[in-house]
Design a protein around this motif. Structure first.
Motif, PDB file in Angstrom:
ATOM      1  N   VAL A  55       0.856  -1.184   0.000  1.00 15.67           N
ATOM      2  CA  VAL A  55       0.000   0.000   0.000  1.00 15.67           C
ATOM      3  C   VAL A  55       0.895   1.239   0.000  1.00 15.67           C
ATOM      4  CG1 VAL A  55      -1.812   1.278   1.202  1.00 15.67           C
ATOM      5  CG2 VAL A  55      -1.782  -1.223   1.292  1.00 15.67           C
ATOM      6  N   PHE A  56       0.550   2.206  -0.837  1.00 16.07           N
ATOM      7  CA  PHE A  56       1.282   3.472  -0.879  1.00 16.07           C
ATOM      8  C   PHE A  56       0.387   4.579  -0.332  1.00 16.07           C
ATOM      9  CE2 PHE A  56       3.237   0.886  -4.203  1.00 16.07           C
ATOM     10  CZ  PHE A  56       4.596   1.056  -3.905  1.00 16.07           C
ATOM     11  N   THR A  57       0.953   5.422   0.545  1.00 16.45           N
ATOM     12  CA  THR A  57       0.213   6.541   1.115  1.00 16.45           C
ATOM     13  C   THR A  57       1.072   7.801   1.055  1.00 16.45           C
ATOM     14  OG1 THR A  57       0.992   6.482   3.420  1.00 16.45           O
ATOM     15  CG2 THR A  57      -0.730   4.904   2.815  1.00 16.45           C
ATOM     16  N   SER A  58       0.435   8.925   1.386  1.00 11.37           N
ATOM     17  CA  SER A  58       1.176  10.165   1.575  1.00 11.37           C
ATOM     18  C   SER A  58       1.794  10.166   2.974  1.00 11.37           C
ATOM     19  CB  SER A  58       0.236  11.365   1.406  1.00 11.37           C
ATOM     20  OG  SER A  58      -0.595  11.507   2.550  1.00 11.37           O
ATOM     21  N   LEU A  60       0.645  12.281   5.203  1.00 10.99           N
ATOM     22  CA  LEU A  60      -0.386  12.898   6.028  1.00 10.99           C
ATOM     23  C   LEU A  60      -1.231  11.837   6.733  1.00 10.99           C
ATOM     24  CD1 LEU A  60      -1.285  15.626   3.414  1.00 10.99           C
ATOM     25  CD2 LEU A  60      -0.166  16.018   5.625  1.00 10.99           C
ATOM     26  N   SER A  61      -1.547  12.103   7.992  1.00  7.66           N
ATOM     27  CA  SER A  61      -2.174  11.088   8.847  1.00  7.66           C
ATOM     28  C   SER A  61      -3.483  10.553   8.284  1.00  7.66           C
ATOM     29  CB  SER A  61      -2.426  11.661  10.239  1.00  7.66           C
ATOM     30  OG  SER A  61      -1.214  11.978  10.880  1.00  7.66           O
ATOM     31  N   ARG A  62      -4.296  11.406   7.652  1.00  6.00           N
ATOM     32  CA  ARG A  62      -5.594  10.941   7.166  1.00  6.00           C
ATOM     33  C   ARG A  62      -5.445   9.908   6.053  1.00  6.00           C
ATOM     34  NH1 ARG A  62      -4.560  16.223   5.614  1.00  6.00           N
ATOM     35  NH2 ARG A  62      -5.050  16.892   3.495  1.00  6.00           N
ATOM     36  N   SER A  63      -4.367  10.014   5.293  1.00  9.84           N
ATOM     37  CA  SER A  63      -4.078   9.029   4.256  1.00  9.84           C
ATOM     38  C   SER A  63      -3.579   7.717   4.865  1.00  9.84           C
ATOM     39  CB  SER A  63      -3.027   9.605   3.295  1.00  9.84           C
ATOM     40  OG  SER A  63      -2.445   8.614   2.493  1.00  9.84           O
ATOM     41  N   VAL A  64      -2.659   7.845   5.827  1.00 11.06           N
ATOM     42  CA  VAL A  64      -2.081   6.660   6.469  1.00 11.06           C
ATOM     43  C   VAL A  64      -3.130   5.923   7.294  1.00 11.06           C
ATOM     44  CG1 VAL A  64      -0.307   5.855   8.057  1.00 11.06           C
ATOM     45  CG2 VAL A  64       0.176   7.782   6.537  1.00 11.06           C
ATOM     46  N   HIS A  65      -3.899   6.686   8.066  1.00 11.01           N
ATOM     47  CA  HIS A  65      -4.919   6.080   8.934  1.00 11.01           C
ATOM     48  C   HIS A  65      -5.964   5.354   8.099  1.00 11.01           C
ATOM     49  CE1 HIS A  65      -7.741   6.700  12.658  1.00 11.01           C
ATOM     50  NE2 HIS A  65      -7.311   5.467  12.545  1.00 11.01           N
ATOM     51  N   THR A  66      -6.349   5.930   6.969  1.00 13.62           N
ATOM     52  CA  THR A  66      -7.294   5.257   6.070  1.00 13.62           C
ATOM     53  C   THR A  66      -6.743   3.909   5.622  1.00 13.62           C
ATOM     54  OG1 THR A  66      -8.277   7.331   5.294  1.00 13.62           O
ATOM     55  CG2 THR A  66      -8.467   5.419   3.835  1.00 13.62           C
ATOM     56  N   ALA A  67      -5.472   3.896   5.227  1.00 11.01           N
ATOM     57  CA  ALA A  67      -4.854   2.636   4.789  1.00 11.01           C
ATOM     58  C   ALA A  67      -4.875   1.600   5.906  1.00 11.01           C
ATOM     59  CB  ALA A  67      -3.420   2.893   4.333  1.00 11.01           C
ATOM     60  N   TRP A  68      -4.531   2.016   7.114  1.00 13.85           N
ATOM     61  CA  TRP A  68      -4.551   1.077   8.245  1.00 13.85           C
ATOM     62  C   TRP A  68      -5.945   0.488   8.460  1.00 13.85           C
ATOM     63  CZ3 TRP A  68      -1.688   4.613  12.313  1.00 13.85           C
ATOM     64  CH2 TRP A  68      -0.319   4.661  11.991  1.00 13.85           C
ATOM     65  N   LEU A  69      -6.960   1.344   8.446  1.00 10.09           N
ATOM     66  CA  LEU A  69      -8.328   0.886   8.697  1.00 10.09           C
ATOM     67  C   LEU A  69      -8.822  -0.036   7.588  1.00 10.09           C
ATOM     68  CD1 LEU A  69      -9.831   4.250   9.982  1.00 10.09           C
ATOM     69  CD2 LEU A  69      -9.483   2.179  11.345  1.00 10.09           C
ATOM     70  N   VAL A  70      -8.463   0.279   6.348  1.00 13.84           N
ATOM     71  CA  VAL A  70      -8.836  -0.587   5.227  1.00 13.84           C
ATOM     72  C   VAL A  70      -8.202  -1.964   5.392  1.00 13.84           C
ATOM     73  CG1 VAL A  70      -8.515  -0.973   2.746  1.00 13.84           C
ATOM     74  CG2 VAL A  70      -9.290   1.265   3.579  1.00 13.84           C
ATOM     75  N   LEU A  71      -6.908  -1.988   5.683  1.00 14.69           N
ATOM     76  CA  LEU A  71      -6.211  -3.268   5.846  1.00 14.69           C
ATOM     77  C   LEU A  71      -6.756  -4.060   7.032  1.00 14.69           C
ATOM     78  CD1 LEU A  71      -2.534  -2.205   5.062  1.00 14.69           C
ATOM     79  CD2 LEU A  71      -4.063  -3.557   3.608  1.00 14.69           C
ATOM     80  N   GLU A  72      -7.074  -3.376   8.111  1.00 17.40           N
ATOM     81  CA  GLU A  72      -7.650  -4.050   9.281  1.00 17.40           C
ATOM     82  C   GLU A  72      -8.978  -4.702   8.928  1.00 17.40           C
ATOM     83  OE1 GLU A  72      -8.312  -3.003  13.952  1.00 17.40           O
ATOM     84  OE2 GLU A  72      -9.064  -1.547  12.500  1.00 17.40           O
ATOM     85  N   ALA A  73      -9.842  -3.956   8.218  1.00 13.77           N
ATOM     86  CA  ALA A  73     -11.137  -4.501   7.832  1.00 13.77           C
ATOM     87  C   ALA A  73     -10.994  -5.664   6.857  1.00 13.77           C
ATOM     88  CB  ALA A  73     -12.007  -3.407   7.219  1.00 13.77           C
ATOM     89  N   VAL A  81       3.093  -0.790   4.316  1.00 15.73           N
ATOM     90  CA  VAL A  81       2.602   0.529   3.914  1.00 15.73           C
ATOM     91  C   VAL A  81       3.811   1.429   3.678  1.00 15.73           C
ATOM     92  CG1 VAL A  81       1.224   2.531   4.586  1.00 15.73           C
ATOM     93  CG2 VAL A  81       0.479   0.228   5.249  1.00 15.73           C
ATOM     94  N   VAL A  82       3.928   1.947   2.466  1.00 16.71           N
ATOM     95  CA  VAL A  82       5.062   2.775   2.060  1.00 16.71           C
ATOM     96  C   VAL A  82       4.573   4.214   1.905  1.00 16.71           C
ATOM     97  CG1 VAL A  82       6.887   3.103   0.365  1.00 16.71           C
ATOM     98  CG2 VAL A  82       6.031   0.788   0.840  1.00 16.71           C
ATOM     99  N   LYS A  83       5.280   5.156   2.517  1.00 16.20           N
ATOM    100  CA  LYS A  83       4.800   6.542   2.577  1.00 16.20           C
ATOM    101  C   LYS A  83       5.741   7.484   1.825  1.00 16.20           C
ATOM    102  CE  LYS A  83       3.317   5.399   7.270  1.00 16.20           C
ATOM    103  NZ  LYS A  83       4.148   4.162   7.365  1.00 16.20           N
ATOM    104  N   SER A  84       5.144   8.477   1.147  1.00 13.32           N
ATOM    105  CA  SER A  84       5.941   9.483   0.448  1.00 13.32           C
ATOM    106  C   SER A  84       5.189  10.810   0.394  1.00 13.32           C
ATOM    107  CB  SER A  84       6.253   9.029  -0.979  1.00 13.32           C
ATOM    108  OG  SER A  84       6.865  10.076  -1.729  1.00 13.32           O
ATOM    109  N   TRP A  85       5.940  11.901   0.547  1.00 11.92           N
ATOM    110  CA  TRP A  85       5.348  13.237   0.421  1.00 11.92           C
ATOM    111  C   TRP A  85       4.820  13.484  -0.992  1.00 11.92           C
ATOM    112  CZ3 TRP A  85       6.663  17.332  -2.823  1.00 11.92           C
ATOM    113  CH2 TRP A  85       7.824  17.159  -3.573  1.00 11.92           C
ATOM    114  N   ARG A  86       5.318  12.719  -1.955  1.00 11.59           N
ATOM    115  CA  ARG A  86       4.907  12.927  -3.346  1.00 11.59           C
ATOM    116  C   ARG A  86       3.455  12.534  -3.595  1.00 11.59           C
ATOM    117  NH1 ARG A  86       8.963  14.491  -6.717  1.00 11.59           N
ATOM    118  NH2 ARG A  86      11.059  14.400  -5.827  1.00 11.59           N
ATOM    119  N   LEU A  87       2.839  11.820  -2.650  1.00 11.48           N
ATOM    120  CA  LEU A  87       1.411  11.511  -2.723  1.00 11.48           C
ATOM    121  C   LEU A  87       0.576  12.458  -1.871  1.00 11.48           C
ATOM    122  CD1 LEU A  87       1.438   7.594  -2.690  1.00 11.48           C
ATOM    123  CD2 LEU A  87       0.760   9.078  -4.594  1.00 11.48           C
ATOM    124  N   ASN A  88       1.220  13.451  -1.246  1.00 11.24           N
ATOM    125  CA  ASN A  88       0.478  14.427  -0.443  1.00 11.24           C
ATOM    126  C   ASN A  88      -0.608  15.121  -1.253  1.00 11.24           C
ATOM    127  OD1 ASN A  88       2.076  13.959   1.817  1.00 11.24           O
ATOM    128  ND2 ASN A  88       2.503  16.119   2.171  1.00 11.24           N
TER     129      ASN A  88
END
Length: 258
Positions: A55-58, A60-73, A81-88
């Motif tokens: 999973v790639f995220t920005s 920013l917390s709202r992007s990361v938290h969404t990914a976590w919740l999706v994966l949990e569900a 989960v790989v994070k980059s400012w380029r997806l901000n």
């Protein structure tokens, strides 16, 4: 012919989405409804048989938290989960923190639509007098980017979002897709729109009318060149999706008098 499938996701509703403010690079959390949206998205993807390898995220917390919740569900919490400012999200410069409906009242709905949706127009840049400048540029998360803090944007058009996103797509995300790995991108309204413009070949004028609701997964089918071979599919209840799109579009309109 479709060779690859990718899921693109605008994060769940954030606190400032609810307040109809330009959030941009301010690190707002998900609202209560945003948490529910992300969880519902994960359940939908699980029911439809999707699995992910990365999973790639920005940043920013709202992007990361969404990914976590999706994966949990989805019962796939172990997926990296790989994070980059380029997806901000797009950097809205001096507009950050302002209410969209109030801006429409003061500047006109068309001007707000241009600021929100146009391809080439850059809003006024943020400067050190802005109330959120220090919060953004003193944040430690930007200390280890692939550019210096001085090179980070102070305002962006959608074109500039695509310009800083494409090297990451070409150099990091694309190779994962080509290797056969199943990819989820949990990002933001404008970073997702910029990527859609590239993948679907959307014109500069037509991208103005592309709206993505929060928490709604978008299925993209790509060819060997990683270009879309079919129209994007927004997964879920189509009546609810269209209502959510209208709600996003109405954020830039003058609020009716009570």
């Amino acid at each position: 012919m479709s060779k690859y499938k990718v899921i693109l996701l605008r994060h769940g509703e954030g606190e400032w989405n609810k307040e109809n403010r330009f959030c941009s690079w301010v690190d707002q959390k998900l609202s209560t409804d945003g948490v529910k949206e992300a969880q519902a998205c994960g359940r939908l993807l699980r029911e439809q048989g999707y699995t992910f390898d990365v999973v790639f995220t920005s940043l920013l917390s709202r992007s990361v938290h969404t990914a976590w919740l999706v994966l949990e569900a989805m019962r796939q919490e172990w997926v990296p989960v790989v994070k980059s400012w380029r997806l901000n999200e797009r950097h809205y410069g001096a507009l950050i923190g302002l209410n969209r409906a109030e801006m429409a009242l003061n500047h006109g709905e068309q001007q707000v639509k241009v600021w929100r949706r146009s391809y080439n127009v850059t809003p006024p840049p943020i400067d050190q007098s802005h109330p959120y400048y220090q919060e953004i540029y003193n944040d430690r998360r930007y200390s280890n980017c692939d550019v210096s803090k001085d090179e980070l944007p102070r305002a962006e058009s959608l074109k500039q979002v695509l310009d800083r996103l494409l090297p990451y797509w070409d150099g990091t995300v694309g190779p994962e897709i080509r290797s056969g790995r199943s990819v989820l991108i949990s990002a933001h309204g404008n970073s997702c729109r910029a990527l859609l413009k590239h993948l679907e070949g959307i014109s500069d004028s037509d991208i103005v009318n592309v709206t993505l609701p929060t928490g709604t997964p978008v299925l993209l089918e790509l060819d060997e060149s990683l270009r879309a071979v079919k129209p994007r599919q927004l997964l879920g209840d189509q009546v609810k999706i269209q209502a959510a799109i209208k709600m996003v579009e109405d954020q830039g309109k003058v609020k009716p008098a009570a």
